[in-house]
Write a protein that holds these residues in place. Structure first.
Motif, short mmCIF file in Angstrom:
data_model
loop_
_atom_site.label_atom_id
_atom_site.label_comp_id
_atom_site.label_asym_id
_atom_site.label_seq_id
_atom_site.Cartn_x
_atom_site.Cartn_y
_atom_site.Cartn_z
N VAL A 37 0.51 -1.45 0.06
CA VAL A 37 -0.05 0.49 0.01
C VAL A 37 1.13 1.14 0.13
CG1 VAL A 37 -1.53 1.42 1.55
CG2 VAL A 37 -1.97 -1.32 1.08
N LEU A 38 2.38 1.15 0.67
CA LEU A 38 2.38 2.44 0.53
C LEU A 38 3.22 2.72 -0.72
CD1 LEU A 38 4.20 1.75 4.34
CD2 LEU A 38 2.46 3.63 3.64
N LEU A 39 4.03 1.41 -0.82
CA LEU A 39 4.40 1.01 -2.88
C LEU A 39 3.63 1.95 -3.55
CD1 LEU A 39 6.92 0.71 -4.32
CD2 LEU A 39 6.27 -1.69 -4.62
N ALA A 40 2.45 1.02 -3.94
CA ALA A 40 1.48 2.22 -4.27
C ALA A 40 1.06 3.33 -4.59
CB ALA A 40 0.12 1.18 -4.03
N GLY A 41 1.17 3.89 -3.00
CA GLY A 41 1.11 5.84 -2.21
C GLY A 41 2.36 6.45 -3.86
N VAL A 42 3.69 5.64 -3.45
CA VAL A 42 4.39 6.62 -3.94
C VAL A 42 4.92 6.44 -4.72
CG1 VAL A 42 7.26 6.15 -3.69
CG2 VAL A 42 5.91 6.61 -1.98
N LEU A 43 4.28 5.13 -5.61
CA LEU A 43 4.59 5.15 -7.59
C LEU A 43 2.99 6.29 -8.06
CD1 LEU A 43 4.39 1.72 -7.87
CD2 LEU A 43 6.53 3.37 -8.48
N ALA A 44 1.53 6.01 -7.15
CA ALA A 44 0.75 6.65 -7.23
C ALA A 44 0.97 8.73 -7.63
CB ALA A 44 -0.23 7.01 -6.80
N SER A 45 1.47 8.89 -6.50
CA SER A 45 2.33 10.62 -6.97
C SER A 45 3.55 10.51 -7.68
CB SER A 45 3.57 10.49 -4.82
OG SER A 45 4.10 10.27 -5.33
N THR A 46 4.29 9.71 -7.95
CA THR A 46 4.55 9.49 -9.29
C THR A 46 4.09 9.67 -10.86
OG1 THR A 46 5.33 7.38 -9.36
CG2 THR A 46 7.04 9.34 -7.95
N LEU A 47 3.20 8.90 -10.82
CA LEU A 47 2.70 9.07 -12.20
C LEU A 47 1.67 10.00 -12.57
CD1 LEU A 47 1.10 5.29 -11.27
CD2 LEU A 47 3.31 6.44 -12.46
N ASP A 48 1.06 10.25 -13.62
CA ASP A 48 0.24 11.90 -14.58
C ASP A 48 -0.83 12.12 -13.35
OD1 ASP A 48 -1.13 9.85 -14.95
OD2 ASP A 48 -1.37 9.98 -16.97
N ALA A 49 -1.37 13.00 -14.25
CA ALA A 49 -2.54 13.39 -12.55
C ALA A 49 -3.55 12.50 -13.35
CB ALA A 49 -1.83 15.28 -13.13
N GLY A 50 -3.93 12.80 -14.52
CA GLY A 50 -4.93 11.80 -15.22
C GLY A 50 -4.85 10.87 -14.03
N PHE A 51 -4.33 9.61 -13.59
CA PHE A 51 -4.09 8.13 -13.35
C PHE A 51 -4.54 8.71 -11.77
CE2 PHE A 51 -2.12 5.21 -10.46
CZ PHE A 51 -3.29 3.89 -11.23
N ARG A 52 -4.00 9.94 -11.54
CA ARG A 52 -4.02 9.97 -10.09
C ARG A 52 -5.64 10.71 -9.59
NH1 ARG A 52 0.74 13.54 -8.73
NH2 ARG A 52 -0.11 14.69 -10.45
#
Length: 188
Positions: A37-52
């Protein structure tokens, strides 16, 4: 203490104690889930704004539930109970239903059921009742012996207790026997 004695004691201890495999696997799975879950949060913050934005839409119901104080208290209580259980399992020694004994010649591990059967056989033989009329339950420090006499043939509880003590002394285990003789016998 010789090396063989130290090794024998360690082996006897290992055979008499239960493993902590289940709680260890549970804890490892929980920690892995938290790390993912923490890894997914870190990866989500580095992905594009549309995916977030799309991920925020998917997680909006869960975020709304987490915002309520009752949900937070419930989650905290569950996590506290889980922590208490895991700490308890880590600190309380696991015990198998086995007894150990170390002689000069051999290290011996005996299951409590085997000891109960031997005790029932010895008591039945010494007090003169059929084996099927004696049952034994072995606990940590005591043995409960239940004797059902043959109808019309009395059985003395003191004699049965003495027989149990003799059998336990011969086996080399220190348990305190408690004898219960049934009031009514069985028909032979």
């Amino acid at each position: 203490m010789t090396m063989n004695t130290a090794v024998s004691r360690r082996l006897l201890r290992r055979e008499a104690r239960a493993t902590r495999r289940g709680p260890a696997i549970t804890l490892a799975l929980l920690l892995t889930a938290i790390a993912l879950v923490l890894l997914a949060g870190v990866l989500a913050s580095t992905l594009d704004a549309g995916f977030r934005a799309q991920a925020a839409e998917w997680l909006a119901p869960a975020a709304a539930i987490v915002q309520s104080p009752a949900a937070l208290i419930a989650v905290g209580a569950v996590l506290l109970a889980l922590a208490v259980v895991l700490v308890g399992l880590a600190l309380v020694p696991g015990r198998r239903a086995r007894r150990t004994r170390l002689d000069a010649r051999a290290a011996l591990v005996i299951d409590d059921g085997v000891l109960a059967d031997a005790l029932a056989d010895g008591v039945a033989r010494r007090i003169g009742v059929p084996r099927g009329q004696v049952s034994v339950t072995v606990a940590r420090r005591s043995a409960l012996i239940r004797v059902t006499p043959t109808s019309g043939v009395p059985v003395d509880a003191a004699t049965a207790e003495e027989a149990a003590l003799r059998v336990l002394d011969e086996a080399g285990f220190r348990l305190s026997p408690r004898v219960h003789v049934a009031r009514e016998g069985v028909i032979a």
